[in-house]
Design an enzyme around this catalytic site. Structure first.
Site, mmCIF file in Angstrom:
data_model
loop_
_atom_site.group_PDB
_atom_site.id
_atom_site.type_symbol
_atom_site.label_atom_id
_atom_site.label_comp_id
_atom_site.label_asym_id
_atom_site.label_seq_id
_atom_site.Cartn_x
_atom_site.Cartn_y
_atom_site.Cartn_z
ATOM 1 N N HIS A 3 12.439 -1.950 3.336
ATOM 2 C CA HIS A 3 12.244 -1.111 3.594
ATOM 3 C C HIS A 3 13.601 0.284 3.050
ATOM 4 O O HIS A 3 13.746 0.079 3.221
ATOM 5 C CB HIS A 3 12.008 -0.470 5.118
ATOM 6 C CG HIS A 3 10.992 -1.741 5.124
ATOM 7 N ND1 HIS A 3 9.602 -2.035 4.962
ATOM 8 C CD2 HIS A 3 10.876 -3.247 6.343
ATOM 9 C CE1 HIS A 3 9.096 -3.468 6.122
ATOM 10 N NE2 HIS A 3 9.768 -3.905 6.789
ATOM 11 N N ASP A 27 2.112 -16.174 7.482
ATOM 12 C CA ASP A 27 1.160 -17.524 7.211
ATOM 13 C C ASP A 27 1.707 -17.103 5.824
ATOM 14 O O ASP A 27 2.195 -18.702 5.748
ATOM 15 C CB ASP A 27 -0.074 -17.052 7.078
ATOM 16 C CG ASP A 27 -0.324 -17.653 9.027
ATOM 17 O OD1 ASP A 27 0.651 -18.061 9.276
ATOM 18 O OD2 ASP A 27 -1.775 -16.823 9.361
ATOM 19 N N GLU A 70 13.211 -8.984 2.880
ATOM 20 C CA GLU A 70 11.932 -7.835 3.309
ATOM 21 C C GLU A 70 13.110 -6.945 2.795
ATOM 22 O O GLU A 70 14.226 -6.478 3.050
ATOM 23 C CB GLU A 70 11.850 -8.297 5.095
ATOM 24 C CG GLU A 70 11.074 -7.000 5.090
ATOM 25 C CD GLU A 70 11.103 -6.964 7.119
ATOM 26 O OE1 GLU A 70 11.605 -7.626 8.265
ATOM 27 O OE2 GLU A 70 9.930 -6.468 7.371
ATOM 28 N N HIS A 109 3.901 -4.277 9.491
ATOM 29 C CA HIS A 109 3.349 -4.309 10.963
ATOM 30 C C HIS A 109 1.914 -4.719 11.272
ATOM 31 O O HIS A 109 1.667 -4.345 11.905
ATOM 32 C CB HIS A 109 3.092 -2.430 11.312
ATOM 33 C CG HIS A 109 4.193 -1.932 10.307
ATOM 34 N ND1 HIS A 109 5.656 -2.640 10.669
ATOM 35 C CD2 HIS A 109 4.486 -0.917 9.256
ATOM 36 C CE1 HIS A 109 6.686 -1.595 10.077
ATOM 37 N NE2 HIS A 109 6.049 -0.618 9.844
ATOM 38 N N ARG A 155 11.591 5.207 13.774
ATOM 39 C CA ARG A 155 10.512 5.491 13.751
ATOM 40 C C ARG A 155 9.490 5.942 14.178
ATOM 41 O O ARG A 155 9.442 5.144 15.872
ATOM 42 C CB ARG A 155 9.764 5.385 12.585
ATOM 43 C CG ARG A 155 11.260 5.405 10.959
ATOM 44 C CD ARG A 155 10.162 5.670 9.588
ATOM 45 N NE ARG A 155 9.282 6.491 9.370
ATOM 46 C CZ ARG A 155 8.377 6.305 8.153
ATOM 47 N NH1 ARG A 155 8.505 5.116 7.300
ATOM 48 N NH2 ARG A 155 7.340 7.250 8.306
ATOM 49 N N PRO A 185 0.692 -1.202 0.193
ATOM 50 C CA PRO A 185 -0.365 0.089 -0.264
ATOM 51 C C PRO A 185 0.662 1.781 -0.121
ATOM 52 O O PRO A 185 1.417 1.574 1.258
ATOM 53 C CB PRO A 185 -0.408 -0.222 1.524
ATOM 54 C CG PRO A 185 -0.911 -1.697 1.929
ATOM 55 C CD PRO A 185 0.465 -2.283 1.080
ATOM 56 N N ASN A 186 0.472 1.665 -1.136
ATOM 57 C CA ASN A 186 0.890 3.374 -1.014
ATOM 58 C C ASN A 186 2.319 3.540 -1.701
ATOM 59 O O ASN A 186 2.659 4.738 -1.786
ATOM 60 C CB ASN A 186 0.812 4.216 0.124
ATOM 61 C CG ASN A 186 -0.693 4.301 0.640
ATOM 62 O OD1 ASN A 186 -1.583 5.049 -0.058
ATOM 63 N ND2 ASN A 186 -0.447 3.879 2.000
ATOM 64 N N ARG A 221 5.640 11.529 -2.913
ATOM 65 C CA ARG A 221 4.763 12.423 -1.585
ATOM 66 C C ARG A 221 6.242 12.004 -0.944
ATOM 67 O O ARG A 221 7.283 10.863 -0.869
ATOM 68 C CB ARG A 221 4.099 11.914 -1.393
ATOM 69 C CG ARG A 221 3.316 12.231 -2.058
ATOM 70 C CD ARG A 221 2.109 13.363 -1.867
ATOM 71 N NE ARG A 221 1.506 13.520 -0.514
ATOM 72 C CZ ARG A 221 1.173 14.526 -0.383
ATOM 73 N NH1 ARG A 221 1.924 15.542 -0.680
ATOM 74 N NH2 ARG A 221 0.997 14.976 0.611
ATOM 75 N N TYR A 233 11.076 9.247 1.493
ATOM 76 C CA TYR A 233 11.530 7.808 1.194
ATOM 77 C C TYR A 233 12.417 8.255 -0.183
ATOM 78 O O TYR A 233 12.750 7.889 -0.950
ATOM 79 C CB TYR A 233 9.774 7.457 0.466
ATOM 80 C CG TYR A 233 9.092 6.306 1.368
ATOM 81 C CD1 TYR A 233 9.483 6.017 2.935
ATOM 82 C CD2 TYR A 233 8.299 7.958 2.122
ATOM 83 C CE1 TYR A 233 8.836 5.658 3.454
ATOM 84 C CE2 TYR A 233 7.000 6.967 2.791
ATOM 85 C CZ TYR A 233 8.158 6.201 3.453
ATOM 86 O OH TYR A 233 7.179 5.611 5.021
ATOM 87 N N SER A 279 12.481 3.301 4.351
ATOM 88 C CA SER A 279 13.181 3.652 5.283
ATOM 89 C C SER A 279 13.414 2.519 6.879
ATOM 90 O O SER A 279 13.892 1.695 6.157
ATOM 91 C CB SER A 279 12.089 4.697 5.990
ATOM 92 O OG SER A 279 10.786 3.611 6.474
ATOM 93 N N ALA A 304 2.768 -0.990 4.842
ATOM 94 C CA ALA A 304 2.530 -0.535 6.163
ATOM 95 C C ALA A 304 2.119 -2.358 6.727
ATOM 96 O O ALA A 304 1.840 -2.419 7.759
ATOM 97 C CB ALA A 304 1.289 0.250 6.501
ATOM 98 N N ASN A 358 8.322 -5.211 -0.205
ATOM 99 C CA ASN A 358 8.219 -3.811 1.175
ATOM 100 C C ASN A 358 6.621 -4.293 0.778
ATOM 101 O O ASN A 358 5.747 -3.578 0.108
ATOM 102 C CB ASN A 358 8.846 -2.980 -0.064
ATOM 103 C CG ASN A 358 8.469 -1.753 1.208
ATOM 104 O OD1 ASN A 358 7.854 -1.693 1.908
ATOM 105 N ND2 ASN A 358 8.924 -0.599 0.614
HETATM 106 O O1 CA2 Z 1 10.140 2.362 4.432
HETATM 107 C C1 CA2 Z 1 9.549 1.430 4.055
HETATM 108 O O2 CA2 Z 1 9.665 1.690 2.945
HETATM 109 C C2 CA2 Z 1 7.756 1.333 4.498
HETATM 110 O O3 CA2 Z 1 7.909 0.257 4.011
HETATM 111 C C3 CA2 Z 1 7.330 2.098 3.516
HETATM 112 C C4 CA2 Z 1 5.557 1.750 4.394
HETATM 113 C C5 CA2 Z 1 5.679 2.400 6.068
HETATM 114 O O4 CA2 Z 1 4.636 2.183 6.104
HETATM 115 C C6 CA2 Z 1 6.401 1.581 6.726
HETATM 116 O O5 CA2 Z 1 6.332 1.866 8.012
HETATM 117 C C7 CA2 Z 1 7.805 1.242 5.883
HETATM 118 C C8 CA2 Z 1 5.122 3.528 3.698
HETATM 119 C C9 CA2 Z 1 4.630 3.262 2.729
HETATM 120 C C10 CA2 Z 1 4.049 4.975 2.277
HETATM 121 O O6 CA2 Z 1 4.597 4.723 0.480
HETATM 122 C C11 CA2 Z 1 4.752 6.364 0.157
HETATM 123 C C12 CA2 Z 1 5.956 6.528 -0.230
HETATM 124 C C13 CA2 Z 1 5.923 7.670 -0.902
HETATM 125 C C14 CA2 Z 1 5.536 8.415 -0.097
HETATM 126 C C15 CA2 Z 1 4.153 8.428 0.565
HETATM 127 C C16 CA2 Z 1 4.247 6.987 0.539
#
Ligand code: CA2
Length: 144
Positions: free
Chosen positions: A102, A89, A100, A82, A109, A11-12, A19, A24, A104, A79, A76
């Site tokens: 990430h 599973d 895995e 978590h 965080r 997601p995202n 963004r 990121y 960041s 969210a 990746n």
């Molecule tokens: O650091 C990472 O790659 C994360 O997997 C990114 C997730 C976050 O929930 C994890 O804790 C760590 C968030 C993805 C959101 O993606 C965006 C990327 C760029 C701009 C906005 C959102």
């Protein structure tokens, strides 16, 4: 075993580079795909880069990677990392190694990012190395 590495993004991550560049970076997911395709050629691997905002799609793609006897999965899960016992599973259920990644470092965080269900099952984790973590994951897989 095939030489295909599935690169699954949750997601995202379609917003990557568009963004929150302070967290990121400014590379888009298409940039990441191009970097991986480049490196994959040298490593005699093939990458299949996908993104979905839906947990079920990620699960179906993991099952597909297993059915297709893929070399590995770079995951990746965003969210879902978590929250998702279903992903834990799935990783346990398939024999394909899951790395895995990430961008960041979630452990530095908010506290709600400190648990990783994905990390509890994954073969290896790379976090906090920016988008080059994906390329490092590919290199890790090539050396397995
Ligand atoms: O650091 C990472 O790659 C994360 O997997 C990114 C997730 C976050 O929930 C994890 O804790 C760590 C968030 C993805 C959101 O993606 C965006 C990327 C760029 C701009 C906005 C959102």
């Amino acid at each position: 075993m095939s030489n295909t590495v599935y690169v699954l993004n949750g997601p995202n991550l379609n917003l990557l580079g568009l963004r929150e560049p302070e967290i990121y970076g400014s590379n888009t997911l298409d940039d990441v795909a191009a970097m991986l395709e480049d490196r994959a050629q040298d490593l005699d691997l093939r990458v299949d880069v996908r993104q979905s905002n839906h947990e079920g799609h990620i699960l179906d793609w993991m099952h597909e990677a297993f059915a297709e006897d893929a070399r590995a999965i770079i995951l990746n899960a965003g969210a879902l990392t978590h929250t998702s016992i279903a992903l834990y599973d799935a990783i346990k259920a398939i024999t394909v190694p899951v790395i895995e990644v990430h961008i960041s470092d979630p452990t530095t965080r908010e506290e709600f990012r400190h648990i990783s269900y994905v990390g509890m099952a994954a073969a290896h984790t790379i976090q906090g190395h920016g988008v080059k973590g994906y390329v490092e994951a590919l290199e890790y897989i090539a050396a397995l």
